[in-house]
Design an enzyme around this catalytic site. Structure first.
Site, short mmCIF file in Angstrom:
data_model
loop_
_atom_site.label_atom_id
_atom_site.label_comp_id
_atom_site.label_asym_id
_atom_site.label_seq_id
_atom_site.Cartn_x
_atom_site.Cartn_y
_atom_site.Cartn_z
N CYS A 52 0.87 -1.18 0.00
CA CYS A 52 0.00 0.00 0.00
C CYS A 52 0.90 1.23 0.00
CB CYS A 52 -0.92 0.00 1.22
SG CYS A 52 -0.05 0.17 2.79
N CYS A 87 2.30 6.44 8.09
CA CYS A 87 1.43 6.52 6.92
C CYS A 87 0.49 7.71 7.07
CB CYS A 87 0.63 5.23 6.79
SG CYS A 87 -0.67 5.30 5.54
N HIS A 92 -1.57 -4.23 18.55
CA HIS A 92 -1.09 -3.84 17.21
C HIS A 92 -0.41 -2.47 17.32
CE1 HIS A 92 -1.09 -2.61 12.99
NE2 HIS A 92 -1.25 -3.89 12.68
N GLU A 151 -0.24 0.11 15.49
CA GLU A 151 -1.07 1.27 15.14
C GLU A 151 -2.01 1.64 16.29
OE1 GLU A 151 -4.81 2.41 12.28
OE2 GLU A 151 -3.36 0.98 11.48
#
Length: 621
Positions: free
Chosen positions: A13, A90, A118, A120
């Protein structure tokens, strides 16, 4: 039997691609980098980065890399005390953090659908302090609830979670924002389409990648599916009886094999798998886009709310925002890592800090910004924009003029190099500052922020300019200008460098020093500089005396304070009885402080009626 290998969407991505490419570029330049975990959930990529020199433990003079998942602000602040930082969060993840903060400020309890451990979600919890990260629906004690998601979560799972949250929190205000990355959603839809179309689907990607595992789970519902990390695993899988049976069953017809990858998978890994199949089993390549009569129908099911005209307009707009093209947009968000810009249509631009022409505090939301597209990801409609690159020619012209005219140019010192320092002028063009021209002492910490420089050499050699700048020559010029233009009575600002029993030394405008004697500190004669002035403090002073020849300044703090003697005639009358504090006893009388800055004198004749006695027997300090 004929074989058709149908390639679905694959490769990194936008966020992962940007992070991986930036790390590889810097490692190849010889920079020392380290980070705190997997840059991407893919062991092939991790092995490549490790081979190039990426470390996972701090090293002296190494730069810390913030991964695409982001980090809690306090963690970045802690690391930044000892290391330079490259923030490769990101843009989509970063926007998720900002959204969470905004929702919390609006009074919502933010519930994030995701995994607590996680990276993030750990970072999100640092940005949104009172957020709750969970994958299990529960009763929220608050009346206002905002539900967002980890950007790599499954959209199907997210919607199911939202419905259950609504059931458990009846009567409450629930705001739902789908923050799942568009690429993740499109990959899931593509996995479903491939699985319905193919006899076998091969999902390529890390076993510890959640979005890759989800693609495997989706495809498994419809057809036989393999999850492999690379060719080495595929070889073994294709030898199993279950897979061999698929090839036998389709011996007299066309065997369709689908290929798709998670967003943390390098497209090279997918290509390796594809070529292995073609070389060992034969067949031809097809792309999902080639299957018009099937994929268009499936696609329209996903975008049924949009007209063909809308899709056509978006496609045309994406072409206008192609790589290398100059675009203009409006700033919609400002963060510590850069600017988010609305480019119209469904394209969002992001300008990283290092690609800005000005300091980030000089921008504001709503400003127009013009720049050049450096990278674009059509799948998620995100473009990396550089504002400074189109300005490079203009900046070089200004630097050349500055060299000829003696005009000051602005820039900042980036790092130490052999024999001096690398400087970035106007945030755009690199220059060299010799150590002998720097005015920086050995061992002194590098100055941060914008500084002024004099251009002493400017040459264009090939494509690259050779620019040499000086702080020393500029320094002398600035000193001369200061003493020429300043006069007694001017007010200046300075930083206190030293304080002793005689007064204080103050650095003015970073180029000269002035002296503040104790007598110019306060109208209270007993107050000394060390009582009210602290080293490192920025203060304003009035110039009492200035000597341009000897480059000397006498400064006053007292002159900027209200003069208490202005009110004495109104406040005190002859014959009035007053009280005060004895501050000094002399042979001829004593001094009394009536208020701050106002003292009176009592002669010895006003103490004794006849023979003068010993004042120390009558009063004391």
């Amino acid at each position: 039997m004929s074989i058709e290998v149908i390639k679905g969407p694959n490769g990194f991505c936008f966020g992962v691609e940007n992070a991986v490419n930036e790390i590889i570029k810097r490692l190849k330049k010889g920079e020392k980098l380290f980070t705190n975990g997997e840059v991407v959930h893919n062991k092939n990529v991790l092995e490549k980065l490790k081979t190039l020199g990426l470390k996972y433990e701090p090293e002296k003079d190494a730069i810390f890399v913030v991964r695409a998942h982001g980090l809690p602000p306090e963690e970045i602040e802690r690391i930044n005390k000892n290391h330079k930082i490259i923030d490769l969060t990101c843009p989509i993840v970063n926007n998720n953090f900002k959204l969470g903060v905004k929702l919390e400020q609006e009074g919502y309890r933010v519930v994030a659908f995701g995994k607590k451990n996680h990276p993030e979600m750990i970072a999100l919890s640092g940005h949104v302090k009172n957020s709750i990260v969970t994958m299990e629906p529960f009763v929220v004690p608050d009346d206002k609830i905002a539900i967002i998601s980890q950007t790599t979560s499954s959209q199907e799972d997210f919607f199911e979670f939202v419905e259950k949250m609504k059931e458990k929190n009846l009567g409450k205000e629930i705001k739902v924002i789908n923050t799942i990355c568009k690429v993740t959603v499109e990959r899931e839809n593509a996995a479903k389409q491939l699985a319905k179309l193919c006899n076998l689907v091969i999902v390529v990607g890390g076993k510890n990648s959640s979005n890759t595992r989800k693609l495997f789970q989706i495809s498994t519902k419809y057809t036989r599916t393999l999850h492999v990390e690379g060719v080495y695993e595929l070889e073994q899988e294709l030898k199993t009886p279950e897979i061999s049976e698929i090839f036998k069953k389709n011996n007299s017809s066309t065997l369709k094999i689908g290929l798709i990858s998670g967003t943390s998978t390098d497209s090279k890994d997918v290509d390796d798998v594809f070529y292995y199949i073609i070389e060992n089993y034969g067949g031809r390549e097809l792309c999902m886009a080639d299957l018009n009569n099937i994929s268009r129908k499936e696609l329209l099911e996903e975008v049924s709310s949009e007209s063909f005209e809308q899709l056509l307009n978006e496609y045309e707009h994406m072409n206008q925002v192609g790589r290398g093209k100059i675009v203009e947009g409006v700033i919609t968000e400002i963060s510590a890592t850069g600017l988010t810009v609305d480019l119209g249509g469904k394209v969002t631009g992001f300008v990283p800090l290092e690609e800005l022409f000005k300091e980030i505090h000089e921008y504001k939301v709503g400003d127009k910004l013009r720049g050049r597209v450096e990278k674009i990801n059509e799948e998620d409609g995100t473009a990396i924009i550089s504002e400074k690159r189109p300005m490079e020619k203009f900046v070089l012209e200004e630097i050349s003029k500055a060299k000829d005219s003696g005009k000051i140019i602005h820039g900042k010192i980036v790092e130490r190099t052999k024999g001096g320092y690398k400087v970035l002028l106007e945030n755009t063009v690199e220059a060299f500052l010799p150590g002998s021209e720097s005015n920086i002492k050995e061992g002194e910490e590098l100055p941060r922020g914008k500084m002024q420089f004099a251009v002493i050499s400017f040459e264009i050699r090939g494509r690259r300019p050779n620019i040499v700048v000086s702080r020393k020559r500029l320094f002398q010029r600035l000193v001369d200008e200061f003493y020429t233009n300043r006069k007694p009575g001017d007010v200046v600002e300075g930083i206190v460098e030293n304080v002793d029993d005689k007064g204080a030394i103050v650095r003015i405008a970073g180029i000269t020093t002035g002296f503040v004697p104790n007598s110019e500190v306060s109208y209270n004669t007993s107050t000394k500089a060390k009582d009210v002035i602290n080293i490192g403090k920025t203060m304003k002073f009035l110039i009492k005396e200035i000597n341009p020849e000897k480059k000397r300044l006498l400064l006053s703090l007292k002159a900027l304070l209200p003069d208490p003697w202005e009110n004495v005639p109104k406040k005190y009358q002859i014959g009035q009885s007053v009280t005060g504090v004895v501050v000094s006893v002399k042979p001829f009388g004593f001094f009394v402080r009536l208020e701050e800055g106002v003292e009176g004198f009592v002669p010895i004749e006003e103490v004794f009626w006849s023979k003068k006695g010993n004042l120390n027997e009558v009063v004391s300090v």
